[in-house]
Design a protein around this motif. Structure first.
Motif, PDB file in Angstrom:
ATOM      1  N   LYS A  17      47.053 -17.558  16.043  1.00 40.35           N
ATOM      2  CA  LYS A  17      46.600 -17.260  14.680  1.00 40.35           C
ATOM      3  C   LYS A  17      47.751 -16.915  13.743  1.00 40.35           C
ATOM      4  N   THR A  18      48.668 -16.081  14.200  1.00 38.58           N
ATOM      5  CA  THR A  18      49.764 -15.656  13.331  1.00 38.58           C
ATOM      6  C   THR A  18      50.608 -16.846  12.881  1.00 38.58           C
ATOM      7  N   THR A  19      50.973 -17.710  13.823  1.00 38.23           N
ATOM      8  CA  THR A  19      51.771 -18.898  13.515  1.00 38.23           C
ATOM      9  C   THR A  19      51.030 -19.817  12.551  1.00 38.23           C
ATOM     10  N   MET A  21      48.397 -19.049  10.586  1.00 39.68           N
ATOM     11  CA  MET A  21      48.189 -18.412   9.282  1.00 39.68           C
ATOM     12  C   MET A  21      49.383 -18.701   8.373  1.00 39.68           C
ATOM     13  N   ALA A  22      50.587 -18.542   8.926  1.00 41.73           N
ATOM     14  CA  ALA A  22      51.797 -18.791   8.135  1.00 41.73           C
ATOM     15  C   ALA A  22      51.869 -20.254   7.703  1.00 41.73           C
ATOM     16  N   ARG A  39      44.217  -9.626   5.843  1.00 37.37           N
ATOM     17  CA  ARG A  39      43.722  -9.627   7.221  1.00 37.37           C
ATOM     18  C   ARG A  39      42.617  -8.599   7.405  1.00 37.37           C
ATOM     19  N   ASP A  96      42.930 -13.424   7.763  1.00 35.72           N
ATOM     20  CA  ASP A  96      43.022 -13.439   9.224  1.00 35.72           C
ATOM     21  C   ASP A  96      41.844 -12.615   9.757  1.00 35.72           C
ATOM     22  N   ARG A 150      53.301 -11.989  24.709  1.00 33.74           N
ATOM     23  CA  ARG A 150      53.731 -11.430  23.420  1.00 33.74           C
ATOM     24  C   ARG A 150      54.225  -9.997  23.551  1.00 33.74           C
TER      25      ARG A 150
END
Length: 209
Positions: A17-19, A21-22, A39, A96, A150
């Motif tokens: 998700k983080t990757t 989202m960017a 978020r 997010d 992670r």
């Protein structure tokens, strides 16, 4: 002035998700979209404090209903102070997680009644729903392996595998029930392919705005 679009990104642990989202943020901004990125839980100082309470590991067990109410308390603050004002000015909002996560994690995962969640959804949100939700979908075991690489896991990430299977199933059910408002993206494929799928959907959404 036409209101902006409300886009959310959802998925179980380890979907990227983080990757992504960017990637979505950058892609929409390249299209010239005036964008707010936020978020859940979180997005305001109060909501971020509630997020910390929700995610922190603790010796005391957290009652599922208390967890649900904290999620919606954070959401009420976030919606009324950040999301709704931004949409009203024509900005697009990229978030997010949103209420689909509540149905998935607290509803399916914690086995709380879905009609209780629906009542809180109506109370807190009124008619506001995302215009489009991207669900990043992956085999649960693969996702948990990725999440484990992670670093330290939060309170949710330490749940048993059956919890996440239920969460994934609920996401799939919600997407199947409203195909016009959801796009399920295979997050198990190579990142380049994931982002190619996302860019095609975003271009179509932008063209329809």
């Amino acid at each position: 002035m036409a209101p902006g679009k409300f886009i959310t990104i959802e998925g179980t642990e380890g979907v990227g998700k983080t990757t992504n989202m960017a990637f979505v943020q950058d892609y929409l901004q390249q299209l010239g979209v005036d964008l707010l990125v936020t978020r859940e839980p979180g997005g305001t100082p109060l909501a971020e404090q509630l997020r910390e309470l929700l995610l922190a590991k603790r010796d005391e067990s957290v009652d599922p209903t208390a967890e649900l109410l904290m999620v919606f308390a954070a959401r009420a603050q976030h919606l009324n102070t950040v999301i709704k004002p931004a949409l009203a000015t024509g900005k697009w909002v990229l978030c997010d997680r949103f209420t689909d996560a509540t149905y998935a994690y607290q509803g399916a995962g914690r086995s709380l009644p879905l009609d209780t969640i629906a009542k809180l959804e109506q109370l807190v949100q009124g008619e506001i729903r995302p215009d489009m939700t991207f669900i990043l979908d992956i085999d649960v075991r693969l996702g948990l392996e990725r999440a484990g690489r992670r670093g330290e896991l939060d309170r949710f990430e330490t749940e048993e595998i059956g919890f996440f299977e239920r969460v994934r199933s609920m996401y799939q059910q919600r997407a199947a029930a409203s195909p016009n408002n959801y796009r399920v993206i295979d997050a198990g494929q190579e990142l380049e392919k994931v982002q190619r799928d996302l860019s095609a959907e975003l271009t179509a959404l932008f063209g329809a705005s």
